[in-house]
Design a protein around this motif. Sequence first.
Motif, PDB file in Angstrom:
ATOM      1  N   UNK A  21      42.258  42.579  31.333  1.00 43.16           N
ATOM      2  CA  UNK A  21      41.854  41.936  32.572  1.00 43.16           C
ATOM      3  C   UNK A  21      43.058  41.740  33.506  1.00 43.16           C
ATOM      4  N   UNK A  28      44.844  47.724  39.798  1.00 38.47           N
ATOM      5  CA  UNK A  28      43.940  48.089  40.886  1.00 38.47           C
ATOM      6  C   UNK A  28      44.411  47.551  42.228  1.00 38.47           C
TER       7      UNK A  28
ATOM      8  N   UNK B 122      34.447  45.008  34.342  1.00 36.47           N
ATOM      9  CA  UNK B 122      35.520  44.004  34.437  1.00 36.47           C
ATOM     10  C   UNK B 122      36.068  43.823  35.861  1.00 36.47           C
ATOM     11  N   UNK B 123      36.395  44.927  36.564  1.00 34.47           N
ATOM     12  CA  UNK B 123      36.972  44.707  37.900  1.00 34.47           C
ATOM     13  C   UNK B 123      35.959  44.329  38.978  1.00 34.47           C
ATOM     14  N   UNK B 127      33.698  37.260  36.110  1.00 36.77           N
ATOM     15  CA  UNK B 127      34.036  37.197  34.695  1.00 36.77           C
ATOM     16  C   UNK B 127      32.957  37.933  33.926  1.00 36.77           C
ATOM     17  N   UNK B 128      33.296  38.461  32.769  1.00 39.21           N
ATOM     18  CA  UNK B 128      32.250  39.040  31.924  1.00 39.21           C
ATOM     19  C   UNK B 128      32.539  38.774  30.456  1.00 39.21           C
ATOM     20  N   UNK B 129      31.493  38.895  29.674  1.00 35.71           N
ATOM     21  CA  UNK B 129      31.584  38.548  28.246  1.00 35.71           C
ATOM     22  C   UNK B 129      30.915  39.624  27.416  1.00 35.71           C
ATOM     23  N   UNK B 143      28.432  28.691  30.713  1.00 38.22           N
ATOM     24  CA  UNK B 143      29.667  28.936  31.462  1.00 38.22           C
ATOM     25  C   UNK B 143      29.459  30.026  32.513  1.00 38.22           C
ATOM     26  N   UNK B 147      30.441  29.677  36.369  1.00 35.91           N
ATOM     27  CA  UNK B 147      31.402  30.536  37.065  1.00 35.91           C
ATOM     28  C   UNK B 147      30.740  31.208  38.274  1.00 35.91           C
TER      29      UNK B 147
END
Lengths: 171, 528
Positions: A21, A28, B122-123, B127-129, B143, B147
Amino acid sequence: MNSNTHTLSILVENRPGVLTRISGLFARRGYNIDSLSVCATEDEKYSRMTVTVSGNDRIIRQIEAQLSKQTDVVKVADFTSTGCVFRELLLIKIRCSASQRSEIVDICTIFKAKTLDISPDDTMIVELTGETGKIDALIEILRPYGVLEMARSGGSALERGRNTLKTDEND
Amino acid sequence: MKLKGSEILIRELVRHGTDTVFGYPGNSILSLYDALLDHGEIRHFLPADERGAVFMAEGYARATGKAGVCIATSGPGATNIVTGIADAFSDSIPLVAITGNAPLDMLGHDGFQEVDTTGITMPITKYNYIVKDVSVLSETVSEAFHIALSGRRGPVLIDVPSNVFDEYAEYETKDFAENKLSFDPAELKAAIETINSSKRPLIYAGGGVIAAKASEYVAELSEKLCAPVGVSLKGIGSIDADDKRYIGPGTHANEVAKRALREADLLISIGARFSSKATEKSPYSKNLRLLHLDIDASEIDKIHFADARLLGDVAITLPALTKGVDKRNNDWFNNSDRFENATYSMPFQYIKCLNRRFGNKQLVTTDVGQHQLWVANYYDFSAPDRFLSSCGLGAMGFGIGAAAGAAIATGERVLYVTGDGSFNMCFNELATIVKYNLPVTIIIMNNSSLGMIREVQKRYYRGRYTDSDVFSPDYVALARSFGIDDAFVVKNPKELERLIFSEDFGKTINSTRPVLIDCRTDKNQKIL
């Protein structure tokens, strides 16, 4: 504005994917990373990333802001060179005939480097920890002997004095 | 109490106020679908493909301010929602996306319908899980909503390996406290001084104003400073278009906004982020100073250096700012020529005609291209959350899903303005509109070409029109094949006027029946 090298110390939650991350963020947005390291901290909930980046003040502030808003980032600090201790680790494998051993050991003594391995096939592995400039200097001195391979870590840094990146000041 | 993962996830959705989800079933998410059947309190809507699901969730979120929820299966299901997630990220829309994935012991084996969903998204997520342990599922969902909805809002993705839905865990709830957002009094003081020392302040309101529900405060600041107000695309509706100091969106065609920018000595940017579309080719005075109000510290100084900043929630900082500044009595800017240079072109007349018929509080969605800017420039909105458009990402195909989602969320009729190029990308969602009998009025600005591309090709590529012609089917026949009987063609704005002001049409739009109108325009109309 001048482009300078900054050492950013980033306390992050120890969660899966956090390295991807953060390094993805740098990639990027096109920030220039000189080195990056991740390590454990005194608290297993957190990891510490130490990133050296170059850029003018505005870019560095932007990087800090981008980092600070990441869910996993607990705290970011921009260490000044005088306010922190900073170390890198170098392992370097060089050509070294039996007759050259003593002069190389002399060099190591001057740099406070350690000889880790001497092999009968005329090679030697040397270890050095130090600031970037010192490591660069040793590499230059050893280069004429023939550098076969080297492994150089990213930096690790801690601020001098009472300050810490901990969230709870009473810790 | 031990519950299955699928049950825990649904209970958490309900606990966070979710009454509607948009999704498409697939192998790895079927356990969740099975559990949904026992939960009548959540309505599930099935799109034609997953892009539709995520755009519907976005339309729902944009129209209500609540988090939109979409569900997709692993692999292609997940990749089909990527565009919508990127769109929500770009426009700061709260979204919770739930994807299934291969079971835990099969992850990384490149099995059927497996992709690295968290890696891909991700970008483009806040947020990710990936939830590998059912015991943290409840906390994760909680959560994720926190967020998505807190600070600068945005999309969050939860990827769940399929076996986790079927495993049991103790169901416990965890809540995340809303971060208390304050501001720095020193920044406020400097901001007030910056305004008071300016002679010609210009207000620029963005989507952040609408997200913060701070529209009225913009009008109050404008009133006190006698300052003109321009908006970004995302900020359309943040001030009443009938406000006497409104100068419209900062689009290329808006000469009044450009003049204001040239003459102003201070730009007060409120919840806007200077996207390239908003700032390219915008001439402004070298002496223009910038006061930047935003909730996201990383937006300040990112594109333009701010002479003064005020970080915080604009619903809190704006009233404090307005209170502190000196009152002025004279306007420095005259905006009376706002439409003087408008060409009264065919598109202008089409949009104005729609505006007269449907009013300033109409929910409107658009796709991307010339028609989007025609609506942005010529349709007047007097309320926030009414103009729903893919402003940052510019995703063609957004509008039909967003219209369906907004109609579902509000129960209101939605005006969906599109072009033939955009409509061709996603008209499969007509199936959704008909299936759920959604009150959507579809307006296709049909010029049988990709108008915006054509315009750029004419201007910058010497009129070499590489593949910018579009095959336009018979849209009336197409609509009828889906069961939309109220489908019409109009050849000019006069015909549109006659049609939509007719008594029969009035009856139609008072029902929930979908309507389609193919508005013919010629391909040489310009917007840039």
